[in-house]
Design a protein around this motif. Structure first.
Motif, PDB file in Angstrom:
ATOM      1  N   TYR A 158       1.000  -1.317  -0.030  1.00  0.00           N
ATOM      2  CA  TYR A 158      -0.016   0.087   0.200  1.00  0.00           C
ATOM      3  C   TYR A 158       1.003   1.165   0.074  1.00  0.00           C
ATOM      4  O   TYR A 158       0.613   2.213  -0.852  1.00  0.00           O
ATOM      5  N   THR A 159       1.886   1.381   0.887  1.00  0.00           N
ATOM      6  CA  THR A 159       2.653   2.606   1.001  1.00  0.00           C
ATOM      7  C   THR A 159       4.070   2.262   1.857  1.00  0.00           C
ATOM      8  O   THR A 159       4.072   1.318   2.616  1.00  0.00           O
TER       9      THR A 159
ATOM     10  N   LEU B 129      -0.034   3.735  -3.168  1.00  0.00           N
ATOM     11  CA  LEU B 129      -0.375   5.107  -2.985  1.00  0.00           C
ATOM     12  C   LEU B 129       0.300   6.043  -3.848  1.00  0.00           C
ATOM     13  O   LEU B 129      -0.019   7.088  -4.485  1.00  0.00           O
TER      14      LEU B 129
ATOM     15  N   GLN C 167      -4.270  -2.926   3.458  1.00  0.00           N
ATOM     16  CA  GLN C 167      -5.119  -1.921   3.049  1.00  0.00           C
ATOM     17  C   GLN C 167      -6.139  -1.751   1.864  1.00  0.00           C
ATOM     18  O   GLN C 167      -6.683  -1.113   1.594  1.00  0.00           O
TER      19      GLN C 167
ATOM     20  N   THR D  97      -5.579  -2.592  -1.537  1.00  0.00           N
ATOM     21  CA  THR D  97      -4.980  -1.397  -2.427  1.00  0.00           C
ATOM     22  C   THR D  97      -5.650  -1.344  -3.729  1.00  0.00           C
ATOM     23  O   THR D  97      -5.783  -0.343  -4.665  1.00  0.00           O
TER      24      THR D  97
ATOM     25  N   TYR E  51      -8.647  13.669  -6.223  1.00  0.00           N
ATOM     26  CA  TYR E  51      -8.376  13.245  -4.707  1.00  0.00           C
ATOM     27  C   TYR E  51      -9.189  14.181  -3.812  1.00  0.00           C
ATOM     28  O   TYR E  51      -9.201  15.453  -3.836  1.00  0.00           O
TER      29      TYR E  51
ATOM     30  N   GLY F 258     -10.235   9.641  -0.558  1.00  0.00           N
ATOM     31  CA  GLY F 258      -8.973   9.607  -1.193  1.00  0.00           C
ATOM     32  C   GLY F 258      -8.718   9.944  -2.771  1.00  0.00           C
ATOM     33  O   GLY F 258      -9.676  10.652  -3.216  1.00  0.00           O
ATOM     34  N   TYR F 259      -8.244   8.931  -3.346  1.00  0.00           N
ATOM     35  CA  TYR F 259      -8.201   9.050  -4.738  1.00  0.00           C
ATOM     36  C   TYR F 259      -9.635   8.616  -5.399  1.00  0.00           C
ATOM     37  O   TYR F 259      -9.998   7.319  -5.081  1.00  0.00           O
TER      38      TYR F 259
ATOM     39  N   TYR G  42      -4.931   6.877   3.943  1.00  0.00           N
ATOM     40  CA  TYR G  42      -4.288   7.545   2.771  1.00  0.00           C
ATOM     41  C   TYR G  42      -3.749   8.957   3.306  1.00  0.00           C
ATOM     42  O   TYR G  42      -3.510   9.617   2.487  1.00  0.00           O
TER      43      TYR G  42
ATOM     44  N   GLN H 138       2.701   8.059   7.073  1.00  0.00           N
ATOM     45  CA  GLN H 138       2.416   6.552   7.514  1.00  0.00           C
ATOM     46  C   GLN H 138       3.239   6.092   8.521  1.00  0.00           C
ATOM     47  O   GLN H 138       4.530   6.032   8.630  1.00  0.00           O
TER      48      GLN H 138
END
Length: 606
Positions: A166-167, A184, A236, A238, A269, A274-275, A482, A486
């Motif tokens: 995820y990130t 992300l 998460q 994704t 966004y 989020g996105y 997001y 993080q």
């Protein structure tokens, strides 16, 4: 757990110099004086290879094709994309031009040259912890080179293009994007660009804000009913993408439905998911005909105990809501013997005039249950101190019990008030409650602006069962999944840990007096089965959190931003080891809901 109204503007300004301001700072992006010339650069150079533009605060001139226009709401503007780009997957080739209240004079397909100020806009404000949106403010179209141009081909979002991780950790704004490594980063590298999902399965039902969630990874943690299950802080999901339509009719979609064909548009966004794919092309909805679940009726020797968050129920709600909740209790839950209710409001709901009684709310619900063919329930509860238990202002939400007196007895012991603490009484090795119903340590700071747990002493076929109804504090104030730093901060967990400690201590008192005490702890705990809240609640008690006994793909009572997750729980003490437990999916996966939570039930053999 409800989100607020969807507003894109106003918001704090992140990078504008004092000399750029033309008036008092009001939270909106203010117009800047335009110089005679501005640096001519590519859109990808403006976007850069990090989350924040290297040109932030500067005037630039860029060129591209208008791919979409948003003409309504508080975030009016248009997206422009370089059809060639720079070939660097870490730099977006598109940008949003925020028009504000100015007229939008261009059209989709026009190739234009635009001058504007590069700004980093934080939807919801920088303090919310989310990421920024790089955009042009006060855009001025300098020229239109051509019209009717084909739009750049969309980037296809799927299991191959979205990384499994995820990130990265840390401050994401200071890191170079790694779109082939982190999901992300992949999304950020596509900010403003046309993207596409094909045959996308809905994992978050349509809501009143004209938004739904789909998955670009259909094999990612699927539930048997079509959702995507959230199973840990490090998983998460994704593939989740929010979809909002820029044009056309928004579909009423349930979880498991499919947007067949292609859904495409610029990737935006916001702070509510989020996105977001702002769809200019929306796939054709295929109805999966998801059915609402029902559970079996309890046998004569089984005690059926349920919990149901009825979402701010008060007598001013339409009769249809009461009827639907009643049908859920009678038909979907097969008329449990005891129902712990969360979010019962006072007799005039959000009217904030000092009323705290809720007898009319209970009576209206009980009458609706009877009309639906159910038993004539009795109720027990304690009114809160006015405006002290959180929730909707003026609503005075609280927890309470319905019970079927034809099947269950309630042991009434007077004295329990909004501020009196119930205690455990030792009757020669047999546990009892000092007050029934009674609140657990209601003046403790753990319960500040939050619902106080209610303990009740019930009897079933000559056996005593202690039931503790709960509604822990919400996740309000937590940073989103997001977030730009993080892992995100989950500040609300502090109070839930304190609340779990209080209930844990009370259960231990019951079991210290009577190790064989039959105890049921249940309600909307506003936290996951894998959370520290549940670990604290169960520690040293022997309590079994029943959602954990289900297969992982069936553990969910709520759907939030495309994640099917557990917020509601039933826990049982060691003496109640014979049980049949069921989460009954009747609401959370549907666009048409009686409540935003699914109820659940356990059938016990005390």
């Amino acid at each position: 757990m409800k989100s607020g109204p969807r507003t894109h503007r106003p918001s704090p300004i992140s990078l504008l110099t004092a000399t750029a301001l033309t008036g008092a700072l009001t939270g909106t992006l203010l117009a800047l004086p335009a110089p005679a010339s501005a640096a001519t650069v590519t859109i990808s150079a403006v976007q850069g290879s990090t989350r924040k533009s290297p040109y932030s605060g500067q005037q630039v001139t860029v060129s591209g094709i208008v791919t979409a226009i948003r003409t309504t709401g508080s975030s009016r503007g248009y997206w422009i994309q370089d059809p060639v780009g720079d070939g660097n997957p870490a730099t977006s080739d598109a940008i949003f031009a925020y028009a504000g209240s100015a007229s939008i004079t261009t059209k989709v397909g026009n190739k234009i040259t635009v001058r504007g100020t590069v700004s980093e806009y934080y939807p919801g404000g920088s303090s919310a912890g989310g990421q920024s949106l790089t955009e042009l403010t006060s855009p001025q179209i300098q020229s239109t080179a051509s019209t009717g141009n084909p739009l750049p081909a969309p980037f296809v979002l799927d299991a191959a293009s979205i990384p499994a991780a995820y990130t990265n950790s840390g401050n994401l704004e200071s890191q170079t994007l790694a779109p082939s490594t982190y999901a992300l980063d992949r999304f950020e590298s596509l900010e403003g660009m046309r993207v596409q999902v094909d045959n996308a399965r809905v994992v978050g039902a349509s809501n009143t804000y004209n938004e739904l969630f789909v998955t670009a990874k259909p094999a990612e943690n699927p539930s048997p009913r079509g959702g995507t299950v959230y199973g840990s802080y490090t998983s998460q999901n994704t593939g989740r993408v929010k979809v909002m339509p820029l044009t056309g009719t928004f579909p009423a979609a349930d979880v498991g439905d499919v947007l067949g064909g292609s859904t495409a548009g610029p990737l935006d966004y916001d702070n509510f998911g989020g996105y977001t794919l702002q769809a200019t092309t929306l796939g054709t909805l295929t109805d999966n005909n998801l059915a609402r679940e029902t559970t079996r009726a309890q046998n004569a020797g089984e005690l059926a105990v349920a919990t149901y968050n009825v979402e701010n129920l008060d007598p001013t709600d339409p009769q249809s809501k009461f009827d639907r909740l009643a049908a859920g209790i009678v038909t979907s839950l097969s008329s449990p013997d005891i129902v712990a209710l969360e979010e019962i409001q006072d007799n005039n709901g959000p009217t904030d005039n000092g009323v705290v009684a809720a007898d009319q709310t209970y009576t209206k619900l009980i009458n609706a249950i009877t009309a639906a063919g159910g038993p004539t329930y009795a109720y027990r509860q304690i009114n809160p101190v006015n405006d002290s238990d959180g929730g909707e202002p003026g609503g005075n939400i609280r927890v309470g019990f319905l019970y079927n007196p034809a099947r269950v007895g309630f042991t009434d012991r007077p004295g329990g008030t909004s501020t009196n603490a119930v205690s455990v009484v030792d009757n020669g090795g047999t546990a009892a409650l000092s007050y029934s119903p009674g609140r657990i340590n209601p003046t403790n700071s753990a319960w500040n602006s939050s619902r106080k747990p209610l303990a009740g002493e019930f009897t079933f076929q000559g056996k005593t069962v202690f039931v503790i109804a709960n509604h822990f504090n919400s996740k309000g104030g937590d940073q989103p999944l997001y977030a730009r730093v993080q892992p995100p901060t989950r500040s609300s967990e502090t109070q839930r840990a304190q609340q779990a400690t209080q209930v844990n201590g009370f259960v231990k008192q019951l079991l210290a007096v009577q190790p064989s005490a039959r105890v049921v702890v249940l309600g909307d705990l506003n936290d996951y089965e894998f959370s520290g809240t549940l670990s604290t609640l169960t520690s040293g008690t022997g309590l079994t959190d029943l959602p954990v006994t289900l297969p992982a793909e069936e553990r969910y009572t709520y759907v939030y931003q495309g994640n099917s997750q557990v917020l509601d729980h039933i826990l049982t003490s060691p003496a109640l080891s014979s049980y049949d437990y069921d989460i009954v999916h009747t609401n959370a996966e549907f666009t048409d809901q009686a409540s935003d939570h699914d109820p659940q039930i356990v059938r016990l053999v005390p």
